[in-house]
Design a protein around this motif. Structure first.
Motif, short mmCIF file in Angstrom:
data_model
loop_
_atom_site.label_atom_id
_atom_site.label_comp_id
_atom_site.label_asym_id
_atom_site.label_seq_id
_atom_site.Cartn_x
_atom_site.Cartn_y
_atom_site.Cartn_z
N UNK A 331 0.83 -1.21 0.00
CA UNK A 331 0.00 0.00 0.00
C UNK A 331 0.86 1.26 0.00
N UNK A 332 1.88 1.28 0.84
CA UNK A 332 2.75 2.46 0.92
C UNK A 332 3.52 2.64 -0.39
N UNK A 333 4.00 1.55 -0.97
CA UNK A 333 4.73 1.64 -2.24
C UNK A 333 3.85 2.23 -3.34
N UNK A 334 2.60 1.76 -3.43
CA UNK A 334 1.69 2.29 -4.45
C UNK A 334 1.30 3.73 -4.15
N UNK A 335 1.12 4.05 -2.87
CA UNK A 335 0.75 5.42 -2.48
C UNK A 335 1.81 6.42 -2.94
N UNK A 336 3.07 6.14 -2.62
CA UNK A 336 4.12 7.07 -3.02
C UNK A 336 4.39 7.01 -4.52
N UNK A 337 4.10 5.87 -5.15
CA UNK A 337 4.25 5.79 -6.59
C UNK A 337 3.29 6.72 -7.32
N UNK A 338 2.04 6.78 -6.87
CA UNK A 338 1.06 7.65 -7.50
C UNK A 338 1.30 9.13 -7.17
N UNK A 339 2.11 9.42 -6.15
CA UNK A 339 2.44 10.80 -5.81
C UNK A 339 3.56 11.37 -6.67
N UNK A 340 4.23 10.53 -7.43
CA UNK A 340 5.37 10.98 -8.23
C UNK A 340 4.89 11.89 -9.35
N UNK A 343 8.74 14.02 -13.40
CA UNK A 343 10.12 14.47 -13.53
C UNK A 343 11.01 13.53 -12.72
N UNK A 344 12.28 13.48 -13.06
CA UNK A 344 13.19 12.51 -12.44
C UNK A 344 13.49 12.84 -10.99
N UNK A 345 13.48 14.12 -10.61
CA UNK A 345 13.76 14.48 -9.22
C UNK A 345 12.68 13.94 -8.29
N UNK A 346 11.42 14.10 -8.68
CA UNK A 346 10.33 13.58 -7.88
C UNK A 346 10.38 12.06 -7.80
N UNK A 347 10.82 11.41 -8.87
CA UNK A 347 10.94 9.95 -8.88
C UNK A 347 11.90 9.47 -7.80
N UNK A 348 13.07 10.10 -7.71
CA UNK A 348 14.04 9.71 -6.69
C UNK A 348 13.58 10.01 -5.28
N UNK A 349 12.98 11.19 -5.08
CA UNK A 349 12.54 11.58 -3.74
C UNK A 349 11.44 10.68 -3.22
N UNK A 354 9.26 6.29 0.08
CA UNK A 354 8.52 5.03 0.15
C UNK A 354 9.25 4.00 1.00
N UNK A 355 10.55 3.86 0.78
CA UNK A 355 11.32 2.87 1.55
C UNK A 355 11.36 3.25 3.03
#
Length: 379
Positions: A331-340, A343-349, A354-355
């Motif tokens: 759930x947490x992984x999907x939650x932060x995935x949909x918040x991305x 752009x590449x900076x948001x992807x890394x953050x 998430x971790x």
């Protein structure tokens, strides 16, 4: 033909001249542009000192070149208003009209440290509360999808669930086995050093059995899966956001929750208890090897005594705990995935967030289980 480079290279000058009526006039000549002002560092100080006298006149008609940067310097020195007696060319008047028409933002005053702390704390709480609501919304949508699939079994995404089980479970067996085996060795060795002092070497089986099966096995498996598979899930959804695949799914009327969230949640809920059992088994084997070498406890004695000192209830507690861990990690992984954001900076953050969030929630849930089942499963 006039050489423009010669005009632009004319250095800017400031001089005070006395007029026939006895009034002083500040006369500016030369090229007043950014390139010329870089080498003339004393001009700003001279202009500020002359601008302090509000009765002095200004003559800018002899300026050959005037750009926006130079006009802004003069505008600020005059107190953001034109002097009463000002002579300048019509083409230069437009530069000052622009500064006069628009309001230059003032720097915000720096508040006290206590107000900054309160503001930061409020922002932190608002961000946490907003993400919590989004997570609850995602969980509610998940239950709606499960209800829909119960009525329409043919729409169950078996292929996505199977792929996630393989990626998150089968491919994680190696690292979880290695970490579990080494943790078992370390735990057994450190416990043996203390048990030798009291002559209670046989109780190494009790310590290893309860700590590994009930706590360390499921917890280690969950932390490893959160760092390995949870980050991969977040990055996968984030890449879909960057490449606009999520928008394409929405355009085709395909539910993100049904095709992305539900398979990951179901797969981790199923596979993490199995990985927890696998990690616990390897940790017990590592502890058994260490106990054989340090305390001379044979493998046969270890196997025969382990079921007596560890009630079967602890195994079920570990399995139930691992299932909840898998649900929360996915759930947490999907939650932060949909918040991305795309752009590449948001992807890394967001992958990092998430971790960190998944591991934190795993430890918090483990503490809740430890409190709720404090007196359950003890010999």
């Amino acid at each position: 033909m006039t050489d423009t480079s010669t005009i632009q290279d004319t250095p800017p000058t400031v001089e005070v001249v006395e007029q026939s009526d006895g009034q002083s006039c500040v006369k500016l000549t030369g090229s007043w542009n950014l390139r010329s002002l870089v080498t003339a560092t004393e001009l700003n100080r001279k202009i500020s000192s002359h601008a302090a006298n509000k009765n002095i006149q200004w003559d800018l008609s002899s300026i050959e070149v005037l750009d926006s940067a130079s006009s802004l310097i003069l505008w600020k020195a005059w107190g953001k208003k034109l002097p009463v007696a000002l002579q300048l060319k019509p083409e230069h008047q437009r530069l000052f009209d622009r500064w006069q028409a628009q309001k230059i933002p003032e720097p915000e005053p720096v508040g006290s440290s206590s107000s900054l702390i309160i503001k930061y704390g409020y922002q932190l709480f608002a961000n946490f509360w907003g993400q919590l609501l989004q997570l609850v919304t995602l969980l509610g949508q998940l239950f709606l999808d499960i209800g829909y699939l119960l009525l329409h079994p043919g729409d169950i995404p078996w292929s996505e669930i199977s792929i996630t089980i393989y990626e998150s479970g089968v491919r994680a067996l190696g690292i979880t086995a290695l970490v579990g085996f080494l943790i078992g060795i370390v735990l057994s060795y450190l416990s043996a050093l203390q048990l030798k002092i009291f002559g209670a070497e046989i109780y190494i089986i009790d310590i290893l059995g309860l700590s590994v099966i009930r706590e360390l096995g499921p917890l280690l498996a969950a932390i490893l899966v959160a760092g390995r598979s949870g980050s991969a899930m977040t990055a996968q959804i984030g890449i879909m956001r960057v490449t606009e695949e999520l928008d394409a799914l929405s355009a085709m009327g395909i539910s993100h929750s049904l095709r992305l969230t539900l398979p990951k949640v179901m797969a981790l809920t199923i596979v993490l208890p199995l990985i927890g059992v696998w990690t616990s088994a390897l940790a017990l084997i590592g502890g058994m090897v260490s106990a054989q070498n340090t305390l001379d406890i044979s493998y046969q004695q270890f196997f025969l005594k382990l079921p007596d000192v560890v009630p079967l209830t602890n195994v079920f507690i570990g399995l139930g705990k691992s299932a909840v861990f898998g649900l929360m990690i996915a759930l947490i992984a999907c939650h932060f995935g949909f918040r991305i954001k795309p752009n590449t900076e948001s992807l890394g953050n967001e992958t990092t967030n998430s971790v960190v969030a998944a591991i934190t929630v795993v430890i918090m849930v483990d503490a809740v289980f430890a409190i709720l089942f404090m007196n359950v499963g003890m010999p």
